[in-house]
Design an enzyme around this catalytic site. Sequence first.
Site, short mmCIF file in Angstrom:
data_model
loop_
_atom_site.label_atom_id
_atom_site.label_comp_id
_atom_site.label_asym_id
_atom_site.label_seq_id
_atom_site.Cartn_x
_atom_site.Cartn_y
_atom_site.Cartn_z
N LYS A 1 49.07 35.09 42.64
CA LYS A 1 47.73 35.51 43.05
C LYS A 1 47.68 35.85 44.55
O LYS A 1 47.22 36.92 44.94
CB LYS A 1 46.74 34.39 42.71
CG LYS A 1 45.35 34.60 43.23
CD LYS A 1 44.68 35.80 42.58
CE LYS A 1 43.46 36.18 43.36
NZ LYS A 1 42.25 36.18 42.61
N GLU B 1 35.20 42.51 41.64
CA GLU B 1 33.76 42.62 41.53
C GLU B 1 33.41 44.09 41.32
O GLU B 1 34.05 44.97 41.87
CB GLU B 1 33.09 42.08 42.80
CG GLU B 1 33.24 40.58 42.89
CD GLU B 1 32.56 40.01 44.12
OE1 GLU B 1 31.64 40.63 44.66
OE2 GLU B 1 32.99 38.91 44.54
N CYS C 1 37.27 37.72 48.64
CA CYS C 1 38.66 37.40 48.30
C CYS C 1 39.67 37.77 49.37
O CYS C 1 40.34 36.90 49.92
CB CYS C 1 39.05 38.09 46.99
SG CYS C 1 38.25 37.33 45.57
C1 UDX Z 1 40.00 41.56 44.81
C2 UDX Z 1 41.22 41.84 43.92
O1 UDX Z 1 41.34 43.23 43.67
C3 UDX Z 1 41.13 41.06 42.63
O2 UDX Z 1 42.29 41.27 41.86
C4 UDX Z 1 40.99 39.60 42.98
O3 UDX Z 1 40.96 38.81 41.86
C5 UDX Z 1 39.76 39.38 43.83
O4 UDX Z 1 39.88 40.17 45.02
P1 UDX Z 1 37.48 42.41 44.98
O5 UDX Z 1 37.48 41.74 46.31
O6 UDX Z 1 36.38 42.13 44.04
O7 UDX Z 1 38.83 42.06 44.18
O8 UDX Z 1 37.47 43.99 45.20
P2 UDX Z 1 38.57 45.12 45.47
O9 UDX Z 1 38.26 46.28 44.61
O10 UDX Z 1 39.94 44.59 45.40
O11 UDX Z 1 38.22 45.56 46.98
C6 UDX Z 1 38.40 44.67 48.08
C7 UDX Z 1 38.02 45.34 49.37
O12 UDX Z 1 38.97 46.34 49.73
C8 UDX Z 1 36.68 46.08 49.34
O13 UDX Z 1 35.99 45.79 50.57
C9 UDX Z 1 37.04 47.54 49.27
O14 UDX Z 1 36.07 48.36 49.86
C10 UDX Z 1 38.33 47.55 50.06
N1 UDX Z 1 39.23 48.66 49.70
C11 UDX Z 1 39.78 48.72 48.45
C12 UDX Z 1 39.55 49.62 50.66
O15 UDX Z 1 39.08 49.59 51.80
N2 UDX Z 1 40.44 50.61 50.31
C13 UDX Z 1 41.00 50.69 49.08
O16 UDX Z 1 41.80 51.61 48.86
C14 UDX Z 1 40.66 49.72 48.12
#
Ligand code: UDX
Length: 430
Positions: free
Chosen positions: A205, A156, A261
């Site tokens: 996945k 997202e 997710c």
């Molecule tokens: C995730 C997967 O990345 C994607 O491939 C899958 O299809 C759906 O789930 P999404 O949940 O949209 O995507 O966002 P993502 O960017 O992965 O971040 C997930 C969470 O992790 C967020 O709350 C983000 O703030 C957190 N995060 C991410 C961290 O706390 N630290 C990081 O280094 C990266």
Amino acid sequence: MVRITIVGTGYVGLVTGACFAEVGHRVVCVDNDEKKVALLKAGGIPIYEPGLEELVARNTAAGRLRFTLSTAEGVEASEVIFIAVPTPPLPDGSTDLSFVERVAREVAGAMTEYKIVVDKSTVPVKTGEKVAETIKRYNKRGVDFDVASNPEFLREGSAVQDLMHPDRVVIGVTNPRPVGKLKEIYAPFNAPVIVTDINSAELIKHACNSFLAMKISYANLMAAVCETTGANVLDVVHGMGLDKRIGRAFLDAGLGYGGSCFPKDISAFIHIGEQLGLDFGLLREVAKINAQQIQRFLKKIRDTLWILKDKRIAVLGLSFKPNTDDMRLAPSVEVIRALLKDGAIIRAYDPKAMPKAREVLPEIEYAKDPYDAAHGADALVLCTEWDEFRQLDLERLRAVMAHPIVFDGRNVFDKERMKQLGFIYRGVGR
Ligand code: UDX
């Protein structure tokens, strides 16, 4: 050009449909939510996602993308039917597959000629087998079909980019027959395509999301070590990330992962492990560290402010991550609810998520901009790293606050600069 129908017009279905149309396919998006379909037909978009509105408008106008309430109409129109419906968690952490099953039944009932039915929703390994059995059972005319798995990896906030430029496309099949058509769909995206059996595709996945969540929790564990030793987590993850075997991505310490997710997929995968007789203690620990991260952050706030009752706290950032208005399992909600329970008065600001936040957090005040949120505040808490917050005029921010205390849950601000400007500054792991 391939004729494609996508059943389920949520984040995944809508972005996928719009991107497939953008590269020239003819796409029908099906949803059973009348309001949503009416909104989309009228040119509206139910979610905020950068680039999506233009994409939908352009492709609808070009006649490559249309919306309908009728699964039967969608099945009739296309050879390839994608299932992109929610697979929410059940109370025990397992996956609710009832939407997938219902779509499989509906598609089966509407088929009059050969179809490829592709599951895009995130599902437990071996779901494809069940989908195939279901279609066989409800497909009374005995029409020929294939089932495939094609997991999505879009994030997202960058979903359109992720879909237009995928790292890889995973196609899971039980026989080679549908592979050519599925490769044709993805040919314009110029990405490596890997073809596996369905179980492996489904597993990829869950394996990816669990691994990424593990990276985040690992970084958060390092942040905890840094806080007790005086080391700096930004330097630690920089040093780790330069090792090509590790990589810097997904090592940002902060308030942990939220969203629709990671939390759900980790629980689901733990549950799958249990059913297979495997102990996924590793992933239970990942989830535990994630939960502790918010508690450690709250402790920092309580240790600094002492009594929270009647303290005015500004909160910047509400969505679970930047560039989305999605509030699902946003760490901000847990933080704010805990602060409210302690008697604090919350005034929050988010660039996009405030309309959705009002539904989840009706009891707080909402501000028109970050300075308005911070006005008269005893402290400021940053929960989501929107770019807009990096550009703040920090002197102005300090001037409007009653007490310049900042709890930076995403390590957005430069610690030294904040100190120079006269803030009391608490980041994560530094
Ligand atoms: C995730 C997967 O990345 C994607 O491939 C899958 O299809 C759906 O789930 P999404 O949940 O949209 O995507 O966002 P993502 O960017 O992965 O971040 C997930 C969470 O992790 C967020 O709350 C983000 O703030 C957190 N995060 C991410 C961290 O706390 N630290 C990081 O280094 C990266």
